[in-house]
Design an enzyme around this catalytic site. Sequence first.
Site, mmCIF file in Angstrom:
data_model
loop_
_atom_site.group_PDB
_atom_site.id
_atom_site.type_symbol
_atom_site.label_atom_id
_atom_site.label_comp_id
_atom_site.label_asym_id
_atom_site.label_seq_id
_atom_site.Cartn_x
_atom_site.Cartn_y
_atom_site.Cartn_z
ATOM 1 C CG ASN A 131 45.551 31.584 33.889
ATOM 2 O OD1 ASN A 131 45.750 32.701 34.344
ATOM 3 N ND2 ASN A 131 44.664 31.348 32.955
ATOM 4 C CD GLU A 228 40.324 41.148 29.675
ATOM 5 O OE1 GLU A 228 39.864 40.134 29.117
ATOM 6 O OE2 GLU A 228 40.560 42.195 29.056
ATOM 7 C CG LEU A 229 35.286 38.153 34.427
ATOM 8 C CD1 LEU A 229 33.851 38.368 34.850
ATOM 9 C CD2 LEU A 229 36.226 38.313 35.618
ATOM 10 C CB CYS A 262 40.689 32.929 30.138
ATOM 11 S SG CYS A 262 41.919 33.887 29.251
HETATM 12 P P1 NAP Z 1 40.116 33.327 40.832
HETATM 13 O O1 NAP Z 1 39.933 32.322 41.893
HETATM 14 O O2 NAP Z 1 39.003 34.228 40.513
HETATM 15 O O3 NAP Z 1 41.412 34.182 41.260
HETATM 16 C C1 NAP Z 1 41.870 35.256 40.485
HETATM 17 C C2 NAP Z 1 42.384 36.327 41.411
HETATM 18 O O4 NAP Z 1 41.284 36.887 42.107
HETATM 19 C C3 NAP Z 1 43.334 35.795 42.480
HETATM 20 O O5 NAP Z 1 44.295 36.793 42.746
HETATM 21 C C4 NAP Z 1 42.409 35.610 43.666
HETATM 22 O O6 NAP Z 1 43.095 35.653 44.892
HETATM 23 C C5 NAP Z 1 41.523 36.792 43.508
HETATM 24 N N1 NAP Z 1 40.201 36.692 44.122
HETATM 25 C C6 NAP Z 1 39.300 35.698 43.976
HETATM 26 N N2 NAP Z 1 38.174 35.998 44.664
HETATM 27 C C7 NAP Z 1 38.397 37.197 45.249
HETATM 28 C C8 NAP Z 1 37.626 38.023 46.102
HETATM 29 N N3 NAP Z 1 36.390 37.701 46.474
HETATM 30 N N4 NAP Z 1 38.178 39.183 46.521
HETATM 31 C C9 NAP Z 1 39.427 39.531 46.152
HETATM 32 N N5 NAP Z 1 40.200 38.794 45.352
HETATM 33 C C10 NAP Z 1 39.696 37.629 44.904
HETATM 34 O O7 NAP Z 1 40.528 32.683 39.467
HETATM 35 P P2 NAP Z 1 41.679 31.633 39.225
HETATM 36 O O8 NAP Z 1 41.110 30.296 39.485
HETATM 37 O O9 NAP Z 1 42.923 32.025 39.914
HETATM 38 O O10 NAP Z 1 41.931 31.864 37.660
HETATM 39 C C11 NAP Z 1 41.257 31.177 36.721
HETATM 40 C C12 NAP Z 1 40.105 31.974 36.154
HETATM 41 O O11 NAP Z 1 40.587 33.166 35.555
HETATM 42 C C13 NAP Z 1 39.434 31.205 35.047
HETATM 43 O O12 NAP Z 1 38.038 31.365 35.121
HETATM 44 C C14 NAP Z 1 39.995 31.847 33.807
HETATM 45 O O13 NAP Z 1 39.189 31.661 32.673
HETATM 46 C C15 NAP Z 1 40.115 33.268 34.232
HETATM 47 N N6 NAP Z 1 41.087 33.999 33.389
HETATM 48 C C16 NAP Z 1 40.620 34.953 32.514
HETATM 49 C C17 NAP Z 1 41.506 35.619 31.678
HETATM 50 C C18 NAP Z 1 41.027 36.672 30.706
HETATM 51 O O14 NAP Z 1 41.840 37.452 30.228
HETATM 52 N N7 NAP Z 1 39.737 36.730 30.390
HETATM 53 C C19 NAP Z 1 42.861 35.321 31.731
HETATM 54 C C20 NAP Z 1 43.307 34.353 32.616
HETATM 55 C C21 NAP Z 1 42.397 33.700 33.454
HETATM 56 P P3 NAP Z 1 43.349 34.322 45.745
HETATM 57 O O15 NAP Z 1 44.233 33.439 44.919
HETATM 58 O O16 NAP Z 1 44.023 34.824 46.963
HETATM 59 O O17 NAP Z 1 42.013 33.702 46.011
#
Ligand code: NAP
Length: 460
Positions: A131, A228-229, A262
């Site tokens: 994002n 950071e979720l 997020c």
């Molecule tokens: P996501 O599906 O969790 O993906 C984030 C990263 O994690 C991607 O590189 C993804 O790779 C990887 N990933 C996911 N599951 C994994 C696993 N089991 N093993 C290894 N790597 C894994 O999240 P998203 O949909 O891309 O991003 C949105 C989320 O991020 C939202 O919940 C948002 O609130 C949160 N976010 C939090 C912050 C903060 O600072 N708190 C900032 C930005 C976003 P792949 O793409 O290859 O699956």
Amino acid sequence: MAYASVNPFDGKLLKTFEQLTDEQLEEKLDAAAKCYATWKHTSYADRARIVARAATLLGERVDEFARTMTQEMGKRIDEARGEVTFSAEILAYYARNAEGFLAPEKLNPTIGDAHMQSSPIGVIFGVEPWNFPYYQLARVAGPHLMAGNVLVIKHAGCVPQCAIAFEQLFIDAGAPVGLYTNLLISHEQSDKVVDDARIKGVALTGSVAAGRSIAARAGQNLKPSSMELGGSDAFIVLEDADLDHAIPWAVWGRMYNTGQTCCAAKRFIVVETIADAFLERFSAALAALRAGDPLDEKTTMGPLSSESALVQLLGQVDSAVAHGATVLMGGKRVDRPGSFMQPTILTDVASTNPAFRDEFFGPVAMFFRVKDEDEAVALANDSDFGLGGSVFTADVERGRRVASRVETGMMFINNISWSDAELPFGGIKDSGYGRELGDMGIQAFVNKKLVRYAKVEAPV
Ligand code: NAP
């Protein structure tokens, strides 16, 4: 294909990338470990030369970097330029300040003298979301490289071009081989990286599910991690708030990055005496947004990052409605090509509705009326998340009081200026742990070593 660049504006496949083989991954980890052996001994000035150079190059290539992002994940071009510029500022900030943040800290024991020394710990594995395809990378690269650590990064599957461009940025800035390495790897390979003895810490930004998986793995390996979720931030409007000020923030807070942030405002909690006026103006402002080409400066609403993100969000809205919520506006995909979602407001979301605890990662606002400040705070705190939040009021002292009562990692009074290189960012509860940015952000993966001198008798 796990790593594919698809333009969500028109669904066109732009490019695909092969995943690394296990042998290639091994070579990259080996190079990172070798790099650390020398990088940890470099001076702050030498590190800063490379990190500051990367910042300068990024600042010079804003349009090129922004365009790649807009085409890969649909961010509107002016927001994309803003993100690239901000990413450059973060790198420059750490190049300037790292030495001061990590300077030896004198302690004052009763006997002798002592200080805390900060030293790097090794190769850090970062897992990052799509994002904010560059800002998230800058948030780890600036602090951790300046601290003397080395980075290997797994970026999200849908932004491989951004991931590769950021790696190339460091190569162009003169980084030694292995200092910053992009890894096009699967989740299984990612698990192996977390397990690998050369990896000394893990930083993840992403969903709660990814956080649980990677944090558990890091925990098994007794490796420090920062998480950071997600979030479901409250946007609290008290009865004395100035709506001329609050409404533009509400629209920005929900719609910036097409709602895929997020710490976006996701739950609008408004005191009842002002609720109708707020809702009328908020819905009118959302209805005025126009879906269009994110590369066009005049577009006011871009697509979601991917078709699957849109399908998931539509499913969440349908489920919310099936459990009793009312769609006040929107709720459907925009009737045009591309992955566009109508700006949506949900009301009547009861605490028993699964949507009440969900994160809506897109332009969907949940609206709640409350009796007073106490009820607003109670509702804000009735969440599994604890990332950020905001409160709008004419009385700043009252704003501070509400801010201190809301259980999150960040609170903003009469604004939602989420992120600043100088200020720590992060949450509690299901929003994770640890902080990025500011002085705290550079302390996550350093060894804080106690060094004590004391002239005391040897034990007999
Ligand atoms: P996501 O599906 O969790 O993906 C984030 C990263 O994690 C991607 O590189 C993804 O790779 C990887 N990933 C996911 N599951 C994994 C696993 N089991 N093993 C290894 N790597 C894994 O999240 P998203 O949909 O891309 O991003 C949105 C989320 O991020 C939202 O919940 C948002 O609130 C949160 N976010 C939090 C912050 C903060 O600072 N708190 C900032 C930005 C976003 P792949 O793409 O290859 O699956």
